[in-house]
Design an enzyme around this catalytic site. Sequence first.
Site, short mmCIF file in Angstrom:
data_model
loop_
_atom_site.label_atom_id
_atom_site.label_comp_id
_atom_site.label_asym_id
_atom_site.label_seq_id
_atom_site.Cartn_x
_atom_site.Cartn_y
_atom_site.Cartn_z
N CYS A 114 0.86 -1.18 0.00
CA CYS A 114 0.00 0.00 0.00
C CYS A 114 0.90 1.24 0.00
O CYS A 114 1.78 1.38 0.86
CB CYS A 114 -0.88 -0.02 1.24
SG CYS A 114 -1.80 1.51 1.48
N ASN A 148 8.98 -0.51 -10.08
CA ASN A 148 8.66 -1.02 -11.41
C ASN A 148 7.17 -0.84 -11.68
O ASN A 148 6.33 -1.31 -10.90
CB ASN A 148 8.98 -2.52 -11.51
CG ASN A 148 8.86 -3.03 -12.94
OD1 ASN A 148 9.73 -2.77 -13.77
ND2 ASN A 148 7.78 -3.72 -13.24
N GLU A 149 6.85 -0.15 -12.76
CA GLU A 149 5.47 0.04 -13.22
C GLU A 149 4.50 0.34 -12.08
O GLU A 149 3.66 -0.50 -11.72
CB GLU A 149 4.99 -1.17 -14.02
CG GLU A 149 5.63 -1.28 -15.38
CD GLU A 149 4.93 -2.30 -16.29
OE1 GLU A 149 4.21 -3.17 -15.79
OE2 GLU A 149 5.14 -2.22 -17.51
N GLU A 321 10.94 -1.31 -21.76
CA GLU A 321 10.66 -2.71 -22.07
C GLU A 321 10.01 -2.77 -23.45
O GLU A 321 8.97 -2.15 -23.67
CB GLU A 321 9.70 -3.32 -21.04
CG GLU A 321 10.27 -3.34 -19.63
CD GLU A 321 9.31 -3.97 -18.60
OE1 GLU A 321 8.33 -4.61 -19.01
OE2 GLU A 321 9.56 -3.79 -17.41
N TRP A 329 0.54 -12.58 -21.05
CA TRP A 329 -0.53 -12.04 -20.22
C TRP A 329 -1.78 -11.58 -20.96
O TRP A 329 -2.74 -11.14 -20.34
CB TRP A 329 0.00 -10.90 -19.35
CG TRP A 329 0.86 -9.91 -20.09
CD1 TRP A 329 2.24 -9.88 -20.09
CD2 TRP A 329 0.44 -8.83 -20.93
NE1 TRP A 329 2.69 -8.83 -20.87
CE2 TRP A 329 1.62 -8.18 -21.39
CE3 TRP A 329 -0.80 -8.33 -21.33
CZ2 TRP A 329 1.58 -7.07 -22.25
CZ3 TRP A 329 -0.85 -7.23 -22.18
CH2 TRP A 329 0.34 -6.62 -22.62
N HIS A 372 6.71 -16.15 -21.68
CA HIS A 372 7.04 -14.83 -22.24
C HIS A 372 8.38 -14.90 -22.96
O HIS A 372 9.40 -15.25 -22.38
CB HIS A 372 7.11 -13.82 -21.09
CG HIS A 372 7.12 -12.39 -21.52
ND1 HIS A 372 8.10 -11.84 -22.32
CD2 HIS A 372 6.26 -11.39 -21.25
CE1 HIS A 372 7.84 -10.57 -22.50
NE2 HIS A 372 6.72 -10.26 -21.87
C1 GAL Z 1 5.74 -5.55 -17.57
C2 GAL Z 1 6.61 -5.65 -16.33
C3 GAL Z 1 7.68 -6.69 -16.49
C4 GAL Z 1 7.12 -7.95 -17.09
C5 GAL Z 1 6.48 -7.62 -18.42
C6 GAL Z 1 5.93 -8.82 -19.15
O1 GAL Z 1 4.48 -5.06 -17.25
O2 GAL Z 1 7.20 -4.42 -16.03
O3 GAL Z 1 8.26 -6.96 -15.24
O4 GAL Z 1 6.19 -8.51 -16.23
O5 GAL Z 1 5.43 -6.73 -18.20
O6 GAL Z 1 5.39 -8.46 -20.39
#
Ligand code: GAL
Length: 637
Positions: A114, A148-149, A321, A329, A372
Amino acid sequence: MTQSDPAMHLGVCYYPEHWPEARWAEDARLMRETGLTRVRIGEFAWSRIEPEPGLFDWGWLDRAVDTLHEAGLGIIMGTPTATPPKWLVDRMPDMIALDREGKPRGFGSRRHYCFSHEGYRAEAARITREVAARYGGHPGVVSWQTDNEYGCHDTVQSFSPAARDAFRAWLEERYGDIARLNEAWGNVFWSMEYRSFEEVELPNLTVTEANPAHWLAFRRFSSDQVVSFNRAQVEILRDLSPGRDITHNAMGFYTGYDHHDLCDDLDVLGWDSYPLGFLEMFRFTEEEKRTYARQGHPDIAAFHHDLYRGCAKGGRWSVLEQQPGPVNWARYNPAPLPGMVKLWTLEAFAHGAEMVSYFRWRQFPKAQEQMHAGLLRPDGNPAPALAEAREAANILSRIDPIAETPKQTAIVFSYESEWITQIQPQGEGYSALWTTFGCYSALRQFGHDIDIVPPTADLDAYSLVVVPCLPIVPEDLTRKLEAFEGQIVIGPRTGSRTEEFAIPDDLPPGPLGELVGGRIILSETLSPRMSGDPVRPGEGRWIDHYEGAAEAEVTDGEGVVISRVSGNVRLLCCWPDKPGLSTVLAAASRDAGLPSECLPEGIRKRTRGDLAFKANYLTGDCAWLSSSDEDLPKGGG
Ligand code: GAL
């Protein structure tokens, strides 16, 4: 390095903790041989850095950093705060965020904290200080990524007691006096008045919808929590690692916090580009999903490049990235068409990126992301993207990186606009973000070079300014638009709310009334079954009834006015569908002296100095051509 580094870099996200140490030097050599010069590491490594509370194991990371540095790679080091380890959660169970239903977001993946929990904030600062003290002066570390994100997996809003307490303090700071809050929110309605800030709850779990002003305040608060959480890390990093850029990786079609605010503290804004996953998961038509399944819709990546360049201080941004193959996903996860990894890479530089970094180096055969793709297969041999990264590196070595893009078209976007349309859609699907994307896509199909800018931006140098949907219009923007000599297009709901989510006294578009020569006296939304229009099956309609002097310009088949014009200003009087939007934007573009005819299907371009980057999203071909050259890319680079 806090100064813009003129070189264009290719990089990769690497997890040395996933692989035997004996392989690291070979990985680093292969990265360099491919043409990569940057490597991002460390952002999920907390449990390996500090396996027991207060017990640090730096040896492996020291050796990894040295190995990468010795190979000639510049390191982007992540702070590991997105993945607090199990021992920390067990010591401090109330650091876990609660979802909107009040359920805990448990340990076993990531981002379970949180933002408002003071104990976790202290822990995040502690581990940041440890990592920064260890590597802040290392010559191989060129840059830092915080966390991260932020917001990934819907994690900006937390409905925990810690969030409630922090929200109350935030409200007190903003309103000073509870009577002011009651007045601002209109709490006399339904007897919602409070006697003190301690009586205010979070806006979830109400019987029916909570007051939209309450929600907007909570969205602003939640965003501010992200910004201050980030700032705490930035201050530590600036102190212990001077001269290095600080960045964070934003996401696609994500508006959970105000990226303009976050950028006040960053040197470079990064973002994570997954065009195929985004196409599958977001609002695209079945036909677009079919046509571009292996390419991504031609405007997805470019939209974010132009949006995040406009968010970033000094316009410095990168792709932290880049999708290299199937992700894991989305509903379905196809492989990109051959050529697309190269095209995505080069297109980012055409839009001004400083770096494109692939996610990830090598596919990890275990855990959540085992499906992935990476640049290498799980067995360590090259995956198809490796050769395309190499090709991109070769092409980039021959391109002048500093050439400017001339200013043509600005699209004005604010994050709170999307919060407002989410809080109060008034009809299914009406979204500031998606109407902004719609305008962007239509104009990019005409071949415009576009900047997506905040309401505070200087607009003078543009020929066309589009404000797709900006419910709250700051005073300063009103003045700038009134003085603007180019063409202006104002979209639905613009100027329709005050700072506190009320309808303006003089009705929408509030402060823009004079500019559009009148006002909106009624807004209605029609269900798809009422529209009766065969070309728009399944779509509802938003119609604004206008009173004033602007003349009807574009009218649809049912006699509904789509746009009105008054001098250099066009007002969209309904939430336009694609053809309607394209017609209005073409008229404005023509009047602005800008291109107004659609490029052929799948073709897109972006100017950089004397060159134009042209891409064919149907075939995956792309090329840098002279900007006057009308030839469309068929192949090569
Ligand atoms: C992003 C994330 C990464 C990895 C990636 C997979 O959202 O920052 O750590 O999970 O997606 O596509």
